[in-house]
Write a protein that holds these residues in place. Sequence first.
Motif, mmCIF file in Angstrom:
data_model
loop_
_atom_site.group_PDB
_atom_site.id
_atom_site.type_symbol
_atom_site.label_atom_id
_atom_site.label_comp_id
_atom_site.label_asym_id
_atom_site.label_seq_id
_atom_site.Cartn_x
_atom_site.Cartn_y
_atom_site.Cartn_z
ATOM 1 N N MET A 1 -3.823 5.176 -0.460
ATOM 2 C CA MET A 1 -2.652 5.769 0.182
ATOM 3 C C MET A 1 -2.920 6.056 1.653
ATOM 4 S SD MET A 1 -0.572 9.194 -1.034
ATOM 5 C CE MET A 1 0.115 8.327 -2.451
ATOM 6 N N ILE A 2 -1.943 5.783 2.470
ATOM 7 C CA ILE A 2 -2.021 6.118 3.891
ATOM 8 C C ILE A 2 -1.403 7.493 4.098
ATOM 9 C CG2 ILE A 2 -1.164 5.546 6.193
ATOM 10 C CD1 ILE A 2 -1.270 2.607 5.397
ATOM 11 N N PHE A 3 -2.130 8.348 4.796
ATOM 12 C CA PHE A 3 -1.614 9.657 5.189
ATOM 13 C C PHE A 3 -1.269 9.559 6.676
ATOM 14 C CE2 PHE A 3 -3.984 10.396 1.383
ATOM 15 C CZ PHE A 3 -3.357 11.453 0.736
ATOM 16 N N MET B 1 0.834 -1.192 0.000
ATOM 17 C CA MET B 1 0.000 0.000 0.000
ATOM 18 C C MET B 1 0.873 1.249 0.000
ATOM 19 S SD MET B 1 -3.152 0.829 2.555
ATOM 20 C CE MET B 1 -3.783 -0.811 2.131
ATOM 21 N N LEU B 2 0.458 2.261 -0.726
ATOM 22 C CA LEU B 2 1.234 3.488 -0.830
ATOM 23 C C LEU B 2 1.145 4.301 0.459
ATOM 24 C CD1 LEU B 2 0.133 4.580 -4.421
ATOM 25 C CD2 LEU B 2 2.196 3.321 -3.777
ATOM 26 N N ILE B 3 2.200 5.012 0.755
ATOM 27 C CA ILE B 3 2.241 5.887 1.929
ATOM 28 C C ILE B 3 2.621 7.281 1.458
ATOM 29 C CG2 ILE B 3 3.343 6.345 4.148
ATOM 30 C CD1 ILE B 3 3.833 3.372 4.448
ATOM 31 N N HIS B 4 1.881 8.263 1.915
ATOM 32 C CA HIS B 4 2.188 9.641 1.532
ATOM 33 C C HIS B 4 3.611 9.989 1.956
ATOM 34 C CE1 HIS B 4 2.124 14.086 1.794
ATOM 35 N NE2 HIS B 4 1.360 13.983 0.741
ATOM 36 N N ALA C 1 -3.964 5.505 10.074
ATOM 37 C CA ALA C 1 -3.318 4.391 9.375
ATOM 38 C C ALA C 1 -4.261 3.729 8.379
ATOM 39 C CB ALA C 1 -2.814 3.358 10.378
ATOM 40 N N MET C 2 -5.329 4.416 8.002
ATOM 41 C CA MET C 2 -6.314 3.849 7.091
ATOM 42 C C MET C 2 -5.963 4.189 5.638
ATOM 43 S SD MET C 2 -8.335 2.285 9.094
ATOM 44 C CE MET C 2 -9.677 1.885 7.960
ATOM 45 N N PRO C 3 -6.228 3.263 4.708
ATOM 46 C CA PRO C 3 -6.014 3.565 3.290
ATOM 47 C C PRO C 3 -7.044 4.583 2.810
ATOM 48 C CG PRO C 3 -7.135 1.457 3.515
ATOM 49 C CD PRO C 3 -6.771 1.896 4.918
ATOM 50 N N HIS D 1 -8.936 -1.630 0.900
ATOM 51 C CA HIS D 1 -7.542 -2.077 0.964
ATOM 52 C C HIS D 1 -7.078 -2.650 -0.375
ATOM 53 C CE1 HIS D 1 -8.410 -1.794 5.257
ATOM 54 N NE2 HIS D 1 -7.115 -1.836 5.481
ATOM 55 N N ASP D 2 -8.025 -3.055 -1.222
ATOM 56 C CA ASP D 2 -7.683 -3.656 -2.508
ATOM 57 C C ASP D 2 -7.386 -2.616 -3.587
ATOM 58 O OD1 ASP D 2 -8.144 -6.155 -1.370
ATOM 59 O OD2 ASP D 2 -10.270 -6.153 -1.946
#
Length: 265
Positions: free
Chosen positions: A162-164, A1-4, A169-171, A156-157
């Motif tokens: 992206m998580i900010f 999963m992407l993270i800012h 911690a949620m997408p 989540h799929d």
Amino acid sequence: MLIHPQFDPVAIQLGPLAIHWYGLMYLVGFGLFLWLGHVRIKQRPDCGWNGKDLDDFLTWAVLGVIVGGRLGEVLFYQPGYYLAHPAEILMVWKGGMSFHGGFLGVLAAMLLFARKKGVSFWQISDFVAPLVPTGLAAGRIGNFINGELWGRIASHDLPWAMIFPHVDAMPRHPSQLYQAALEGLALFVILWLFSARRRPLGQVSAVFLIGYGSFRFIAEFFRTPDAGIFGQSDIISMGQWLSVPMIVAGLALYRWAARHDTAPA
């Protein structure tokens, strides 16, 4: 999963002088406005504009964007906060600029400029409208860099969810990029192509109103809603309330323009 990436909001630090990414994006937007304006003047020498007109109008427009955008944020979205912290109204480098407020500010600038030139307001607005969306895209990228105006919780799929980290911690949907693509790039392509040939006076402006209002209404479904003056709602957000009149006005203007085709756009 992407993270800012959690960018540093300060792009350049020169001693006590800090140049923020948000401010740089505004400069990019104004620069693109000038460049595209000169391109359009060359493409449409019958448009009634010249380079000096464009440079003069930009001064008026910058003032309208900054003053209108900030007042729109204060009055439409966070009146309670700024009433309690009035000194922060002038802190534009922290972000917090309303498009709809900036739009009203630019409308005022166009009215004054049209009066100064002694031409129709629609002649001014039809020329200006196609030059605006790239600046909107730059502004939304500035929002993304700042990590503000984040999106609603996503599945989540979703590959680009992206998580900010500064939020939770949620997408989430990277809604700032959605808006950059829709209100910025897609609207620019539509308006640039539509205005490439002669149109009834006012019709290019109508397409801008319809296009921006529609794209903003759609994008708000993926963006965490702002509270606004009507309170926070997950059904109809403040941005959507403000976009509906734009769509209605655009449809009415488009029809009016088609019936009163008396001058070149």
